[in-house]
Design a protein around this motif. Structure first.
Motif, PDB file in Angstrom:
ATOM      1  N   MET A   1      73.432  32.495  48.548  1.00 17.73           N
ATOM      2  CA  MET A   1      72.122  32.703  47.961  1.00 17.73           C
ATOM      3  C   MET A   1      71.457  31.390  47.463  1.00 17.73           C
ATOM      4  SD  MET A   1      69.703  34.987  47.009  1.00 17.73           S
ATOM      5  CE  MET A   1      68.125  34.763  45.932  1.00 17.73           C
ATOM      6  N   TRP A   2      72.248  30.662  46.757  1.00 18.16           N
ATOM      7  CA  TRP A   2      71.620  29.219  46.278  1.00 18.16           C
ATOM      8  C   TRP A   2      71.425  28.444  47.084  1.00 18.16           C
ATOM      9  CZ3 TRP A   2      68.958  30.273  42.387  1.00 18.16           C
ATOM     10  CH2 TRP A   2      69.354  31.137  41.199  1.00 18.16           C
ATOM     11  N   TRP A   3      72.454  28.347  48.383  1.00 17.12           N
ATOM     12  CA  TRP A   3      72.100  27.356  49.416  1.00 17.12           C
ATOM     13  C   TRP A   3      70.972  27.860  50.170  1.00 17.12           C
ATOM     14  CZ3 TRP A   3      74.286  23.385  48.863  1.00 17.12           C
ATOM     15  CH2 TRP A   3      75.489  23.373  48.340  1.00 17.12           C
ATOM     16  N   TYR A   4      70.485  29.251  50.358  1.00 14.66           N
ATOM     17  CA  TYR A   4      69.356  29.708  50.967  1.00 14.66           C
ATOM     18  C   TYR A   4      68.132  29.128  50.187  1.00 14.66           C
ATOM     19  CZ  TYR A   4      65.519  32.566  52.493  1.00 14.66           C
ATOM     20  OH  TYR A   4      64.109  32.926  53.033  1.00 14.66           O
ATOM     21  N   VAL A   5      68.142  29.324  48.751  1.00 19.51           N
ATOM     22  CA  VAL A   5      66.978  28.790  47.996  1.00 19.51           C
ATOM     23  C   VAL A   5      66.946  27.393  48.010  1.00 19.51           C
ATOM     24  CG1 VAL A   5      66.194  28.485  45.545  1.00 19.51           C
ATOM     25  CG2 VAL A   5      67.322  30.781  46.446  1.00 19.51           C
ATOM     26  N   GLY A   6      67.883  26.578  48.137  1.00 21.72           N
ATOM     27  CA  GLY A   6      68.010  25.049  48.346  1.00 21.72           C
ATOM     28  C   GLY A   6      67.273  24.800  49.530  1.00 21.72           C
ATOM     29  N   LYS A   7      67.620  25.485  50.703  1.00 16.98           N
ATOM     30  CA  LYS A   7      67.376  25.011  51.804  1.00 16.98           C
ATOM     31  C   LYS A   7      65.848  25.111  52.222  1.00 16.98           C
ATOM     32  CE  LYS A   7      68.065  26.847  56.192  1.00 16.98           C
ATOM     33  NZ  LYS A   7      68.733  27.680  57.013  1.00 16.98           N
ATOM     34  N   ARG A   8      65.371  26.443  51.631  1.00 16.46           N
ATOM     35  CA  ARG A   8      64.171  26.709  51.647  1.00 16.46           C
ATOM     36  C   ARG A   8      63.201  25.732  50.780  1.00 16.46           C
ATOM     37  NH1 ARG A   8      60.053  27.170  52.583  1.00 16.46           N
ATOM     38  NH2 ARG A   8      58.658  28.800  53.278  1.00 16.46           N
ATOM     39  N   LEU A   9      63.682  25.527  49.630  1.00 12.68           N
ATOM     40  CA  LEU A   9      62.935  24.526  48.756  1.00 12.68           C
ATOM     41  C   LEU A   9      62.692  23.099  49.590  1.00 12.68           C
ATOM     42  CD1 LEU A   9      64.468  25.010  45.244  1.00 12.68           C
ATOM     43  CD2 LEU A   9      61.822  25.101  46.040  1.00 12.68           C
ATOM     44  N   LEU A  10      64.034  22.664  50.219  1.00 10.19           N
ATOM     45  CA  LEU A  10      63.997  21.405  50.953  1.00 10.19           C
ATOM     46  C   LEU A  10      63.041  21.314  52.027  1.00 10.19           C
ATOM     47  CD1 LEU A  10      67.783  20.392  51.165  1.00 10.19           C
ATOM     48  CD2 LEU A  10      65.773  19.152  49.730  1.00 10.19           C
ATOM     49  N   GLN A  11      62.878  22.711  52.626  1.00 12.01           N
ATOM     50  CA  GLN A  11      61.992  22.943  53.973  1.00 12.01           C
ATOM     51  C   GLN A  11      60.682  22.504  53.493  1.00 12.01           C
ATOM     52  OE1 GLN A  11      62.914  26.311  55.991  1.00 12.01           O
ATOM     53  NE2 GLN A  11      64.117  25.410  57.222  1.00 12.01           N
ATOM     54  N   THR A  12      60.423  23.033  52.229  1.00 12.46           N
ATOM     55  CA  THR A  12      58.660  22.892  51.534  1.00 12.46           C
ATOM     56  C   THR A  12      58.318  21.516  51.585  1.00 12.46           C
ATOM     57  OG1 THR A  12      59.397  24.873  50.579  1.00 12.46           O
ATOM     58  CG2 THR A  12      57.274  23.799  49.869  1.00 12.46           C
ATOM     59  N   ILE A  13      59.334  20.512  51.391  1.00 11.03           N
ATOM     60  CA  ILE A  13      58.764  19.281  51.101  1.00 11.03           C
ATOM     61  C   ILE A  13      58.163  18.599  52.441  1.00 11.03           C
ATOM     62  CG2 ILE A  13      59.449  16.892  50.579  1.00 11.03           C
ATOM     63  CD1 ILE A  13      61.614  18.302  48.843  1.00 11.03           C
ATOM     64  N   PRO A  14      58.791  18.632  53.578  1.00 17.86           N
ATOM     65  CA  PRO A  14      58.131  17.945  54.885  1.00 17.86           C
ATOM     66  C   PRO A  14      56.954  18.740  55.022  1.00 17.86           C
ATOM     67  CG  PRO A  14      60.103  18.992  55.351  1.00 17.86           C
ATOM     68  CD  PRO A  14      60.136  18.974  53.919  1.00 17.86           C
ATOM     69  N   VAL A  15      56.754  20.176  54.893  1.00 21.98           N
ATOM     70  CA  VAL A  15      55.719  20.814  55.080  1.00 21.98           C
ATOM     71  C   VAL A  15      54.394  20.443  54.349  1.00 21.98           C
ATOM     72  CG1 VAL A  15      54.614  23.044  55.066  1.00 21.98           C
ATOM     73  CG2 VAL A  15      56.803  22.976  56.216  1.00 21.98           C
ATOM     74  N   PHE A  16      54.743  20.159  52.865  1.00 24.98           N
ATOM     75  CA  PHE A  16      53.873  19.906  52.086  1.00 24.98           C
ATOM     76  C   PHE A  16      52.990  18.374  52.562  1.00 24.98           C
ATOM     77  CE2 PHE A  16      52.651  17.673  48.181  1.00 24.98           C
ATOM     78  CZ  PHE A  16      51.659  18.350  47.762  1.00 24.98           C
ATOM     79  N   VAL A 300      65.740  38.471  48.536  1.00 27.66           N
ATOM     80  CA  VAL A 300      66.246  39.360  47.607  1.00 27.66           C
ATOM     81  C   VAL A 300      66.373  40.988  48.228  1.00 27.66           C
ATOM     82  CG1 VAL A 300      65.674  40.672  45.432  1.00 27.66           C
ATOM     83  CG2 VAL A 300      65.435  38.183  45.463  1.00 27.66           C
ATOM     84  N   LEU A 301      65.139  41.225  48.970  1.00 28.79           N
ATOM     85  CA  LEU A 301      65.037  42.263  49.639  1.00 28.79           C
ATOM     86  C   LEU A 301      66.145  42.508  50.987  1.00 28.79           C
ATOM     87  CD1 LEU A 301      61.319  42.857  50.336  1.00 28.79           C
ATOM     88  CD2 LEU A 301      62.932  44.300  48.773  1.00 28.79           C
ATOM     89  N   ASP A 302      66.637  41.302  51.497  1.00 27.60           N
ATOM     90  CA  ASP A 302      67.365  41.565  52.608  1.00 27.60           C
ATOM     91  C   ASP A 302      68.821  40.587  52.388  1.00 27.60           C
ATOM     92  OD1 ASP A 302      68.702  41.882  55.188  1.00 27.60           O
ATOM     93  OD2 ASP A 302      67.192  41.558  56.162  1.00 27.60           O
ATOM     94  N   PRO A 303      69.885  41.460  52.093  1.00 30.98           N
ATOM     95  CA  PRO A 303      70.836  40.605  51.634  1.00 30.98           C
ATOM     96  C   PRO A 303      71.570  39.947  52.892  1.00 30.98           C
ATOM     97  CG  PRO A 303      71.570  42.901  52.150  1.00 30.98           C
ATOM     98  CD  PRO A 303      70.274  42.842  52.238  1.00 30.98           C
ATOM     99  N   ARG A 304      71.289  39.868  54.022  1.00 35.01           N
ATOM    100  CA  ARG A 304      71.766  39.197  55.267  1.00 35.01           C
ATOM    101  C   ARG A 304      70.986  37.824  55.260  1.00 35.01           C
ATOM    102  NH1 ARG A 304      69.736  43.460  59.773  1.00 35.01           N
ATOM    103  NH2 ARG A 304      68.459  43.581  58.189  1.00 35.01           N
ATOM    104  N   ILE A 305      70.029  37.784  54.669  1.00 33.69           N
ATOM    105  CA  ILE A 305      69.118  36.537  54.743  1.00 33.69           C
ATOM    106  C   ILE A 305      69.968  35.427  54.128  1.00 33.69           C
ATOM    107  CG2 ILE A 305      66.988  35.269  53.965  1.00 33.69           C
ATOM    108  CD1 ILE A 305      66.824  37.045  56.200  1.00 33.69           C
ATOM    109  N   ARG A 306      70.457  35.959  52.878  1.00 33.75           N
ATOM    110  CA  ARG A 306      71.131  35.054  51.792  1.00 33.75           C
ATOM    111  C   ARG A 306      72.211  34.406  52.341  1.00 33.75           C
ATOM    112  NH1 ARG A 306      71.748  39.890  47.786  1.00 33.75           N
ATOM    113  NH2 ARG A 306      69.878  40.699  48.213  1.00 33.75           N
ATOM    114  N   TYR A 307      72.966  34.751  53.437  1.00 34.74           N
ATOM    115  CA  TYR A 307      74.100  34.164  53.865  1.00 34.74           C
ATOM    116  C   TYR A 307      73.858  33.313  55.047  1.00 34.74           C
ATOM    117  CZ  TYR A 307      76.282  37.356  50.766  1.00 34.74           C
ATOM    118  OH  TYR A 307      76.730  37.852  49.627  1.00 34.74           O
ATOM    119  N   VAL A 308      72.603  33.092  55.383  1.00 32.35           N
ATOM    120  CA  VAL A 308      72.112  32.114  56.486  1.00 32.35           C
ATOM    121  C   VAL A 308      72.540  30.817  56.181  1.00 32.35           C
ATOM    122  CG1 VAL A 308      70.376  31.424  58.122  1.00 32.35           C
ATOM    123  CG2 VAL A 308      70.602  33.717  57.523  1.00 32.35           C
TER     124      VAL A 308
END
Lengths: 308, 569, 323
Positions: A1-16, A300-308
């Motif tokens: 889960m935390w890796w997903y959050v971290g990855k998603r946060l990191l992706q936001t930076i270049p987009v921004f 949070v809604l889809d448990p499968r996403i957390r493990y990507v």
């Protein structure tokens, strides 16, 4: 889960960074003297000129100017309008009403869209489904400002149920009609997505298995059909926020609501491109942030996403 | 005997509405199940066996209806019952173990929760008691570490574990009848056997009657004492399993008994037939080899070993637990084998054994991490230039598993078969057309299919087209990657015969990749048994079947359904 | 056997009633049909498709031959005719500036629909190329392309367009009819292509792992041949659906920009401009036709495209195909 959050946060930076680069380039693409642009094309003295150049770092290389642009955006330093008011003050004053309007619109969109879409999806190709389908297609086809005018004329001018315009001292009840107008266009898409999603899940293998367990129809629909159908709908509602913000510019203008959108519209009318870019930059920042939140909600809604 | 039947189906008719038409899926089916008894319904896809099962539990899809007959459960007619009556039967009186473990669990709920739902809905237990019961049920279904497993989501389970969870779910409320709809056909054979054994023991101790739906006659006969054979919506034969297997009377059942690979593999006749074919094929092949050895055309030297794989290894880099980490995964570990001209080498293994990766490396679709492939004495990697590489491609052609994905849906059958000829610029337009007609004839398809598209053909017909395409360039080696796995047993037997005939006629050499040891005896000469990327055993077919050296091979053989059945002839 | 129970006696169905079929027989009478032909067959039987076609045909004729519908000149207004009611040959009267409302609506179709069509085609081409590259080549190309499109995707369509048009209008003050159209088209396309890219990428990723692609490689087809012959044609369906629907979306977007004073310049006859101009004229609730006529024409056209997209989606839907 935390890796997903971290990855998603990191992706936001270049987009921004990329988004600010686009907006910054557009600002620089404007023809003519940048200082005159900043001053609203009024002749200025050499002192003012130097002061402006220093204030906006116009003598620095473009790259440095962009870095400063990003820094300013993060620190909410959006420069000043032609009349000398800081743009962020303008946003600060006008943002609350826009947030209230957007939240109301999103709520209408989500609640009505999901309820109607679910009912239509559960009885696909039935009479209710057909009616909803026709109405949603018509709603998609009519531009939001036409809907706004029709609503304003009918409920504000003719029937006088609500005031035709909102004005400076807004109240919640006055915002109901604009919020409905703002919700209308997106809400048609929400219905259609929910409908498809529900109809698809209804025939899913695991739903049949749930029925085989002996669950009542109500439980099957709530826990297995609806719950699973909501995942794509929530993602869609996130993307929807973008349309909602653009729609706010139009709705606020029609109903004369003193929000960020209306401020942007007035800046467009006055030809204050720098102010327009500043406001849009702010809106894009809000949007990128909201998309991030929606993606986390998705996990949070889809448990499968957390493990990507 | 005054025993009352648990379930009686009388002259049941089920129809599906498709537009204005009413298609009959089950036509006049009658059967009886007694408490605690296991019966099996056998049939190919489209025979109506699953529809019958779904009608019994009242779960026909939206456009399906019972159009006639009765379904009596403990004397009450389910077909005439209203929704809430059927609902109260489901779970508590009739349970279901569905077919595909991958799609039958809701991906968004924890496994334990999904089982708990069944307990709560049927009033067995609630709250903490139900949680405790869930763990007991999972343990009972043979899932180790049940307490932790109950808190996990379905995607954290393997296929076999999911199927166990589904069994726990189906038996949660202790139904009197369990409908098991192809409960293990998506699983590896060894897992399949374990789960079925477990299900047998469990239903026996609990006294649950089982209605087993399967396409595999051997499996049905092994697990049930009463068989029902369905064909095109009708019950063509039913009765005691042993009797039907030893003396089938209906022509369809006779066909099935004669052709079902799990049973046919036990027959010595198939060994003799294979020896005969091999003799012919080797003759034809040595003629080809002579031509190559004395001519300048073609690739290679005309040696008797057409494909040699030396120490093939493939390591994939997988993403690790953390974004910057990567894990080495050895899919194929030091695999060597020799395919002799005019013979078939089978590579047998369960999912994840690396068998298909070997095929892709031999086909030069995937570069090996180390090791090499020799084609007729020439190292495939040493081939330089487009011309030589095309020459290699001409000599080795694949036939893939999925008949629904192996042909481009936008290409007509003619276009698909002619594509290799066009790519290699072989012949004029006229000659190409003649070649396609000849190929269609070889694979026994009428010329009228030429202008059709894959979507209009059955799986078996598509595989024929794929074989025709593979043969278009007159290759010496055909690599069949699970080429018959997705087909119904009779069609499977038919395609195997076709492959055998073509081998005898053209002197082809086959590399035959399969998970199903049962088909091997009908087509292969040498067998490579693979497990976890390694070769466990390599020997001739007779040796592997009669005298398997390795424990794993023995387990694979033992897992062929119906192995224990005595046959009449 | 003695242990056979009632209802489980040996049963064999009469062969006459259950005749055997040849194993895997070919249906000789079937008519050849591929995905596109099948889709066309479904389209032909869809009432939605015919309704959409009818609407779009009317619009097309309006664009090609406006004189069939009106004799009036949409660009000639006279203040003496301001808000004149309907009369012979002028069925909906006049605007405040004395333009013929009906004539402006008929001629307005051209600009509005051009923007929609050109943008949709441009977006589709851009999206298909970028999506195919990202999906097919994978790796670094994919990462770069995906991050790049994410950036444009992060700016909501209309917000981005507002800025771009505001800037470009300043940059090219004298830009003529097609120049104006192109400015709006460029702005819309700039922020709309990532959606097509994402779809195309997903479709290509799915198709490229299918076995017929491996089969073609094994035959000796090069990567590019494979892409051109097999992968792209099999990935088009979702892009076609999105593009058709987006035609309508772009027309609405153009009119919204016009409403904000950022669409086509006011001297161009377009629905967006007319609706925008009308809003100030009808505050009191009089002369509603001045706004409703172009608005209705716009909604009608957009409905046409949306319905067409809907029909095409139904026809191309792989789930519908299996049945």
């Amino acid at each position: 889960m935390w890796w997903y959050v971290g990855k998603r946060l990191l992706q936001t930076i270049p987009v921004f960074l990329g988004a600010t680069l686009i907006l910054f380039s557009l600002l620089k693409l404007r023809p003519g003297d940048p200082i005159l642009n900043l001053a609203g094309n009024k002749p200025v003295s050499q002192e003012v000129r130097d002061a402006l150049a220093a204030q906006y770092n116009l003598d620095d290389p473009l790259f440095v100017q962009w870095v400063l642009f990003v820094k300013n955006a993060i620190t909410f330093n959006f420069g000043e309008t032609f009349s000398g008011q800081p743009v962020f003050d303008l946003i600060k004053d006008t943002f609350p009403v826009t947030v209230v309007l957007a939240v109301m619109a999103l709520a209408i969109d989500a609640i009505l869209g999901i309820i109607l879409g679910t009912l239509a999806g559960l009885r696909r190709n039935g009479a209710f489904d057909t009616v909803v389908l026709v109405i949603s297609l018509i709603l998609i086809s009519v531009p939001i400002f036409v809907v706004g005018f029709v609503a304003q004329l009918t409920f504000g001018v003719k029937l006088q149920w609500v005031p035709a315009t909102v004005g400076g001292d807004w109240t919640l009840s006055e915002l109901v009609l604009p919020a409905i107008v703002l919700a209308v266009a997106n809400f048609a898409y929400t219905i259609r997505l929910t409908r498809t999603s529900v109809a698809e899940n209804l025939t899913a293998d695991h739903v049949r298995t749930a029925r085989a367990k002996g669950l009542s129809n109500r439980l099957v629909v709530r826990n297995h059909v609806l719950r699973n159908s909501l995942v794509p709908v929530v993602t869609y509602l996130g993307i929807n926020l973008g349309a909602l913000m653009a729609g706010a510019i139009i709705t606020e203008t029609i109903f004369n609501i003193p929000g960020v959108g209306n401020t942007a519209f007035l800046a467009i009318q006055r030809g204050e491109t720098s102010t327009v870019v500043a406001i849009v930059t702010f809106m894009v920042m809000v949007y990128v942030l909201m998309s991030l939140l929606v993606d986390l909600l998705y996990a949070v809604l889809d448990p499968r996403i957390r493990y990507v | 005997m005054t025993e009352q039947p648990l379930l009686e189906v009388k002259d049941l008719k089920v129809g599906f509405r498709a537009g204005k038409e009413l298609l009959t899926a089950v036509d006049g089916a009658s059967l009886t199940i007694y408490p605690g008894q296991t019966i099996a319904i056998v049939g190919e896809s489209g025979s109506g066996k699953s529809t019958l099962a779904h009608a019994v539990i009242g779960l026909l899809p939206g456009n399906g209806h019972v159009t006639g007959g009765e379904i009596l459960f403990e004397g009450r007619d389910i077909a005439a019952a209203n929704k809430s009556q059927i609902m109260s039967l489901r779970g508590s009186s009739i349970g279901l173990v569905p077919q595909d473990p991958m799609s039958n669990l809701n991906p968004l709920w924890r496994v334990g929760h999904q089982i708990k739902e069944a307990l709560v809905a049927n009033g067995v237990a609630t709250g903490k008691a139900a949680d405790q019961r869930v763990i007991e049920l999972l343990e009972e279904a043979g899932l180790p570490d049940a307490e932790r497993r109950a808190r996990q989501y379905p995607h954290e389970f393997s296929g076999g574990m999911r199927q166990r969870a589904l069994i726990a779910m189906g038996l949660a409320a202790r139904p009197k009848l369990l409908i098991a709809d192809e409960p293990t056909s998506a699983l590896d054979v060894t897992v399949q056997q374990q789960i079925l054994d477990h299900l047998d023991t469990l239903t026996e101790t609990l006294g649950v009657a089982v209605m087993l739906i399967t396409h595999d006659l051997g499996l049905a006969a092994e697990r049930a004492d009463h068989l029902v054979v369905m064909y095109r919506g009708r019950i063509v034969e039913s009765g005691p399993a042993a009797e039907i297997l030893q003396a089938p009377e209906h022509p369809y059942t006779q066909r099935l008994v004669a052709k079902a690979p799990s049973i046919a593999s036990l027959r010595l006749s198939s060994v003799k037939e294979r020896a005969h074919i091999r003799e012919q094929a080797e003759q034809a092949a040595s003629a080809v080899a002579d031509k190559i050895a004395h001519g300048t055309a073609g690739l290679g030297v005309g040696s008797s070993d057409i494909v040699v794989a030396e120490n093939l290894t493939k390591i994939f880099k997988l993403r690790g637990a953390r974004p910057w980490e990567s894990v080495d995964f050895t899919a194929v570990d030091n695999v060597s084998f020799t395919l002799r001209r005019g013979t078939t080498t089978a590579i047998v293994g369960e999912s994840g054994s690396g068998k298909s990766t070997v095929a892709r490396m031999v086909l030069d679709l995937l570069p090996p991490t180390s090791g090499r492939v020799l084609f007729d004495g020439v190292d495939v990697k040493s081939l330089s230039g487009k011309q030589q590489q095309l020459e290699l491609r001409r000599q080795m052609q694949p036939v893939f598993q999925n008949p629904y994905a192996s042909l481009d849906p936008l290409y007509s059958i003619y276009q698909s078969i002619v594509e290799p000829l066009r790519t290699h610029g072989v012949g004029s337009k006229k000659e190409q057309e003649a070649k396609v007609l000849d190929l269609l004839d070889k694979v026994s398809l009428p010329t009228t299919v030429m202008s059709r598209y894959p979507g209009e053909l059955s799986g078996g017909q598509r595989q024929r087209v794929a074989i025709a395409r593979a043969l278009a360039l007159d290759p010496e080696v055909v690599i069949c990657d699970e080429a018959v796995s997705a087909l119904d047993v009779l069609v499977q037997a038919q395609i195997l015969e076709l492959l055998n005939d073509l081998q005898a006629e053209l002197g082809l050499s086959y590399l035959f990749i399969t998970h199903d040891l049962a088909v091997v005896r009908q087509i292969a000469d040498e067998v490579l048994v693979m497990q976890d990327g390694k070769v466990v055993e390599a020997a001739s077919v007779t040796q592997v079947f009669d005298n398997p050296a390795e424990e794993y091979t023995q387990r694979l053989l033992g897992a062929i359904p119906g192995a224990s059945i005595a046959l009449g002839s | 056997m003695s242990d056979i129970r009632a209802g489980q006696e040996r049963f064999v169905a009469p062969v006459e009633e259950t005749p055997l079929r040849a194993i895997d027989a070919v249906d000789v009478d079937a008519v050849p049909e591929n995905q596109w032909k099948e889709a066309w067959k479904r389209l032909r039987t869809s009432p939605i498709f015919w309704l959409a076609s009818l609407i779009l045909l009317v619009v097309a004729v309006m664009i090609a031959f406006p004189t069939l519908f009106t004799d009036a000149d949409p660009t000639k207004g006279s203040l003496s005719l301001s808000f004149e009611p309907a009369s012979e040959g002028h069925p909906f009267g006049y605007t405040r500036q004395g333009y013929d409302v009906w004539a402006r609506t008929v001629y307005g179709a051209r600009a509005s629909v051009s923007v929609g069509v050109i943008t949709a085609i441009l977006t589709a081409i851009l999206g298909m190329i970028t999506g195919a590259i990202a999906g097919f080549y994978g790796g670094l190309a994919d990462s770069l392309m995906s991050r790049f499109s994410d950036i444009f995707f992060s700016i909501p369509l209309l917000l981005g367009c507002i800025v771009v048009v505001a800037v470009l209008n300043n940059t090219f003050p004298e830009r003529g009819y097609w120049g104006s159209v192109m400015v709006v088209v460029a702005a819309l396309a700039l922020f709309a292509w990532p959606q097509v890219t994402r779809q195309m990428r997903a479709a290509v990723l799915e198709v490229k792992n299918l076995e017929f692609v491996d089969a073609a490689t094994a035959i000796g087809a090069s990567k590019f041949q494979n892409l051109r012959r097999h992968i792209v044609p099999n990935s088009l369906a979702p892009v076609i659906v999105t593009t058709t629907i987006s035609l309508g979306v772009f027309i609405v977007a153009e009119s919204s920009l016009s409403f904000l004073g950022l669409g086509l310049p006011t001297n161009v006859v377009s629905w967006g401009n007319d609706i925008s101009a009308a809003q100030n004229q009808i505050r009191s609730g009089q002369n509603l036709q001045v706004m409703f006529l172009p608005a209705a024409a716009l909604a009608f056209t957009v409905l046409g495209f949306i319905l067409l997209g809907e029909a095409v989606r139904e026809a191309l839907d792989p789930k519908a195909r299996k049945k």
